[in-house]
Design an enzyme around this catalytic site. Structure first.
Site, PDB file in Angstrom:
ATOM      1  CB  ALA A 175      -0.922  -0.011   1.209  1.00 32.96           C
ATOM      2  N   GLY A 194       0.247  -4.841   0.972  1.00 31.81           N
ATOM      3  CA  GLY A 194      -0.942  -4.888   0.135  1.00 31.81           C
ATOM      4  C   GLY A 194      -0.751  -5.667  -1.142  1.00 31.81           C
ATOM      5  CD  GLU A 247      -2.967  -7.079   3.187  1.00 29.31           C
ATOM      6  OE1 GLU A 247      -3.636  -7.236   4.220  1.00 29.31           O
ATOM      7  OE2 GLU A 247      -2.553  -5.965   2.791  1.00 29.31           O
ATOM      8  CD  GLU A 250       1.309  -5.289   5.933  1.00 29.35           C
ATOM      9  OE1 GLU A 250       0.608  -5.334   4.922  1.00 29.35           O
ATOM     10  OE2 GLU A 250       1.990  -6.261   6.334  1.00 29.35           O
TER      11      GLU A 250
END
Length: 258
Positions: free
Chosen positions: A64, A109, A112, A132
């Protein structure tokens, strides 16, 4: 539809979606997630499989977008997380097979995103992980849950608690990716897998995907009931009649998705 951060190419019945922000290592900011959502919602009805990959030669999706996240509030983080969850759930629930062609960094992300696909293939230079906790947060787009379901609770805890980045070989060893390919063979391999799928009944594949996904979170009796219902329902389709007739006539089936 024109996109800034992604590309959607339709190759007959195959859709290839590329996250295309190479200068940002294809990081997922809000705009990219919104474009991804729009693209998934607008896939043509003729698309029978989807491959997702990253633009450039370094990253699938590096994570992200930290530059966007660094200054947001808890309320804004809740909205950002909800957007990611909504998009990845949409991807996960598509009735067609989805393949992640992980061609480089797939961190946070990005990992993911790959986990929301049905199948994950990686190039030899891929690196995967959920780092993270090193930023003082946890995975926010489903990583804690999907990773656990793929590699098991203890291994998922190890990866998330340490923030380790796995090379492609280690990712295959623990079952996070299916195969590791030379970089120039990754997309051709994914397309070859899709070609095998396209010979089969699209309604049957969609039903198999639904039963597997929904059955995975239920006990065996309930999951087997889902299978029983899905199996029976397909006998009302033209594809079932064509598939079995073709078998008896010793010819390839011509499926229509009806």
């Amino acid at each position: 539809m024109a996109y800034e951060n992604i590309r959607l190419d339709i190759e007959d019945t195959l859709a290839v979606l590329t996250i295309d922000r190479p200068k940002a290592l294809n990081a997922l900011n809000s705009k990219t997630l919104q474009e991804l959502e729009a693209a998934l919602q607008s896939l043509p009805a003729t698309a029978r499989a989807l491959i997702i990959t990253g633009g450039g030669d370094k990253a699938f999706v590096a994570g992200a977008d930290i530059a966007e996240m660094a200054s947001i509030s808890a309320a804004q983080a809740r909205e950002f997380g909800a957007l990611g969850h909504r998009v990845f759930q949409l991807l996960e629930q598509l009735a067609i097979p989805t393949l992640a062609a992980v061609n480089g960094f797939a961190l946070g992300g990005g990992c993911e995103l790959a986990l929301a696909c049905d199948l994950i293939y990686a190039s030899e230079k891929a690196r995967l992980g959920l780092p993270e906790v090193g930023l003082g947060v946890i995975p926010g787009f489903g990583g804690t849950q999907r990773l656990t379901r793929v590699v098991g609770k203890m291994r998922a805890k190890e990866l998330i608690f340490t923030g380790d980045r796995l090379d492609a070989a280690k990712a295959k060893e623990i079952g996070l990716v299916l195969e590791v390919l030379p970089a120039d063979q990754l997309l051709p391999h994914c397309k070859a897998v899709v070609a095998k799928m396209l010979k089969n009944g699209p309604l049957a594949i969609a039903q198999a995907k639904r039963v597997i996904e929904f059955g995975a979170d239920q006990d065996l009796r309930a999951a087997n009931e889902l299978e029983r219902q899905g199996f029976a329902a397909l006998f009302g389709s033209e594809d079932q009649k064509e598939g079995m007739k073709a078998f008896l006539e010793k010819r390839p089936a011509s499926f229509t998705g009806r």
